[in-house]
Design an enzyme around this catalytic site. Structure first.
Site, PDB file in Angstrom:
ATOM      1  N   SER A 161       9.087   2.239  -4.076  1.00  0.00           N
ATOM      2  CA  SER A 161       8.608   1.677  -2.971  1.00  0.00           C
ATOM      3  C   SER A 161       8.345   0.227  -3.107  1.00  0.00           C
ATOM      4  O   SER A 161       8.317  -0.454  -3.755  1.00  0.00           O
ATOM      5  CB  SER A 161       7.315   2.415  -2.644  1.00  0.00           C
ATOM      6  OG  SER A 161       6.484   1.810  -1.637  1.00  0.00           O
ATOM      7  N   TYR A 174      -1.277   4.936  -3.853  1.00  0.00           N
ATOM      8  CA  TYR A 174       0.095   5.028  -3.833  1.00  0.00           C
ATOM      9  C   TYR A 174       0.791   3.638  -4.144  1.00  0.00           C
ATOM     10  O   TYR A 174       1.967   4.181  -4.915  1.00  0.00           O
ATOM     11  CB  TYR A 174       0.268   5.020  -2.229  1.00  0.00           C
ATOM     12  CG  TYR A 174       1.564   5.068  -1.852  1.00  0.00           C
ATOM     13  CD1 TYR A 174       2.469   6.332  -1.875  1.00  0.00           C
ATOM     14  CD2 TYR A 174       2.370   3.854  -1.356  1.00  0.00           C
ATOM     15  CE1 TYR A 174       3.788   6.370  -1.537  1.00  0.00           C
ATOM     16  CE2 TYR A 174       4.018   4.165  -1.095  1.00  0.00           C
ATOM     17  CZ  TYR A 174       4.267   5.345  -1.191  1.00  0.00           C
ATOM     18  OH  TYR A 174       5.692   5.244  -0.650  1.00  0.00           O
TER      19      TYR A 174
END
Length: 278
Positions: A161, A174
């Site tokens: 990500s 995350y």
């Protein structure tokens, strides 16, 4: 439409989180390339839906229910894949996501009463988000790794990500997990370097998915303030579309194209990482 990679024909790919917006697009394209696809999800029905689409288009696929944090369910899933297709050549670790318990309500801390800040984050929620994104990748790679090593040119694709490089506000668990994915990708690439197993990752920029849609779009479809920040810092001035990931995917899984590439994380981000904001 991408050209057919003939040497992918007949190979088998296992995709965790394979019914998600991004990974389901990968599943459909790999199937179009002649790859046997095994979609692993906690919810079998979601995987079955994607399998039906693939079969309707002439591809081969199965759906298997498994939890990437449950080794025994992954072992059963591996047995199902082997029984169906005989082996595993490609593993895409796509399972992940976020949860409200691991998200702050504010971007920066201020003293005094406020909405949920760092100090109100739930420990179990934080741990679960980290585990789903990182430990699930570790466990799935362990369970399927020995099968991969039996093949001539196996590879693992992890899903990273933008938050791996520069942590996004509000989502510390995350962001930490995706940063760990980048590091783990390099570690595995070195560990398996002499075996022929290549390990790489793809880091999507900002894509609209079912998980983030409410954060990025108002009910009328207009951009939220967070969404405006993203577009402002994306030189191509748009969100990614699932098909934008497929070129990088096909390059990485095809030994003829990327046989000397291992340990890298490829950003597919519309220039987001390149832009300093000035």
């Amino acid at each position: 439409m991408f050209p057919i990679h003939e040497n992918l024909h007949g190979k088998t790919a296992v995709i965790t989180g394979g019914s998600g917006v991004l990974c389901s697009e990968m599943a459909r394209e790999l199937a179009r390339q002649g790859v046997n696809v095994a979609i692993i999800n906690r919810t079998l029905e979601k995987g079955v839906s994607i399998v039906s689409e693939i079969e309707a288009a002439g591809g081969k696929a199965i759906a298997v229910a498994a939890d990437v944090l449950d080794r025994s369910s992954l072992e059963k899933a591996k047995e199902a894949v082997i029984n169906a297709f005989g082996g595993v050549d490609i593993l895409i670790n796509g399972a992940g996501g976020n949860h409200p318990d691991a998200i702050t309500a504010v971007e920066t801390y201020t003293e005094g009463p406020s909405e949920k800040s760092f100090f109100q984050l739930d420990e179990s929620g934080f741990s679960k988000v980290f585990a789903t994104n990182f430990t699930g990748t570790f466990l799935t790679s362990q369970v399927f790794g020995l099968e991969l090593l039996k093949q001539e040119s196996p590879n693992i694709i992890n899903i990273s990500s933008m938050s791996a490089y520069s942590p996004m506000t509000k989502v510390p668990a995350y962001s930490a997990a995706k940063s760990a994915i980048n590091n783990f990708t390099m570690w595995m690439a070195v560990h398996f370097g002499e075996t022929g197993l290549r390990v790489n990752a793809i880091a999507p920029g900002f894509f609209l998915t079912s998980q983030n849609r409410n954060l990025l779009l108002h009910e009328d479809g207009t951009h939220t303030p967070r969404s405006e920040k993203i577009i402002t810092h994306t030189p191509m001035k748009r969100f990614g579309q699932p098909k934008d990931l497929l070129g990088a995917l096909l390059w990485l899984v095809d030994e003829e194209y990327s046989g000397f590439v291992t340990g890298v994380t490829v950003p597919v981000d519309g220039g987001f990482m390149a832009y300093s904001g000035v």
